[in-house]
Design an enzyme around this catalytic site. Sequence first.
Site, PDB file in Angstrom:
ATOM      1  N   ASP A 185       0.841  -1.192   0.000  1.00 15.13           N
ATOM      2  CA  ASP A 185       0.000   0.000   0.000  1.00 15.13           C
ATOM      3  C   ASP A 185       0.881   1.249   0.000  1.00 15.13           C
ATOM      4  OD1 ASP A 185      -1.809   2.040   0.526  1.00 15.13           O
ATOM      5  OD2 ASP A 185      -2.911   0.901   2.033  1.00 15.13           O
ATOM      6  N   GLY A 210      -1.910  -4.808  -2.415  1.00 16.20           N
ATOM      7  CA  GLY A 210      -1.976  -3.368  -2.251  1.00 16.20           C
ATOM      8  C   GLY A 210      -2.997  -2.882  -1.242  1.00 16.20           C
ATOM      9  N   HIS A 211      -3.547  -1.698  -1.514  1.00 12.07           N
ATOM     10  CA  HIS A 211      -4.422  -0.973  -0.590  1.00 12.07           C
ATOM     11  C   HIS A 211      -5.715  -1.732  -0.290  1.00 12.07           C
ATOM     12  CE1 HIS A 211      -5.887   2.613   1.426  1.00 12.07           C
ATOM     13  NE2 HIS A 211      -6.938   2.685   0.639  1.00 12.07           N
ATOM     14  N   PHE A 212      -6.294  -2.351  -1.314  1.00 10.37           N
ATOM     15  CA  PHE A 212      -7.556  -3.077  -1.162  1.00 10.37           C
ATOM     16  C   PHE A 212      -7.272  -4.579  -1.125  1.00 10.37           C
ATOM     17  CE2 PHE A 212      -8.977   1.004  -2.804  1.00 10.37           C
ATOM     18  CZ  PHE A 212     -10.130   1.256  -2.060  1.00 10.37           C
TER      19      PHE A 212
END
Length: 329
Positions: free
Chosen positions: A277, A303-305
């Site tokens: 992220d 990553g972020h999600f």
Amino acid sequence: MKKGSKIRSVGLLILLIFSFLIYNSFKAADNLNVVENAAKKVTVLYKTKNIEGVDIFYRESGDPKNPTLLLFHGFPSSSHQYRKVLKALGDDYYLIAPDYPAFGQSEFPSPKEFDYTFDNMAHIMNEFVASFELESYSIMMHDYGGPVGFRIALKNPEKVNGLIIKNANIYEEGLGAAWMDVRKLWKANTQENREPLKKVFHIESLKWQYTHGVKKPEMVNPDNWVLDAHNMSSPEMREVQLDLFYDYRKNLDEYPKWQKYLKRNQPPMLIVWGKNDAFFPESGAEAYKKDVQKIDYNIYDTGHFALEEHAHDIIPEIRSFLNQLSKKN
């Protein structure tokens, strides 16, 4: 060592590695089957509640008699990001996933009538939660869900059974390089500093937020950024989102309070974190260890999600965590 012994040792090592890979393949397949089988039994409902004059949309699954899990989403998403969790866990738990004002399907009040700050969003969400008259609940938070969820936890510590942290940061060291342009805005909320941030709302930038750091981008549903781009297409909406970017600086002033809450209350905690992220790197997850003595700590190469690529890993972790809480309570 004799030549024959070396060959046998190498052969044994290869066999162990092969067995390990096979085991992990079967484990992943089992996890996926469990998630898919549970999802077949669950219906997700789409509802709205009026909270202080604002229509709040929410997704709901499961029986209200079962233990409750509140799901607070991040930017630029909505409760849509929890669609897999709602389907997979509604067989044994009661799940509620709201959209904040101006996000997803919730009402977008005029900024002349609504104060777009994290304090006010958390206030509306707290009143939303209170309307269900729940005796207790666990909270899952992602990104913006951290500032919202921790404000609610601080107001209702006696009701919180446990916390699930998914790239929701409350530490200075957890703010990544992607905050550089927003930090300029924090120093001076000028048009000069706001203008470069508007690129965030372009569909390619929104897509990047979902796909940056993932290993299998083909697993990420493109509906995510298409919906977000639609929701954030109006100039007025973009100005409101920039106002929230600016207001985010106040969350850093709240960090010590939230950390103190953790240290004092020691709530059961599950961390499921995408380490790639750009906004909230793994250092943010690691920092929780300073304040919480016992954490079910899980880091994923994504990553972020993280749910987009690792739902088959994360959802069984959530179920196991909630099952343990149910036994304690």
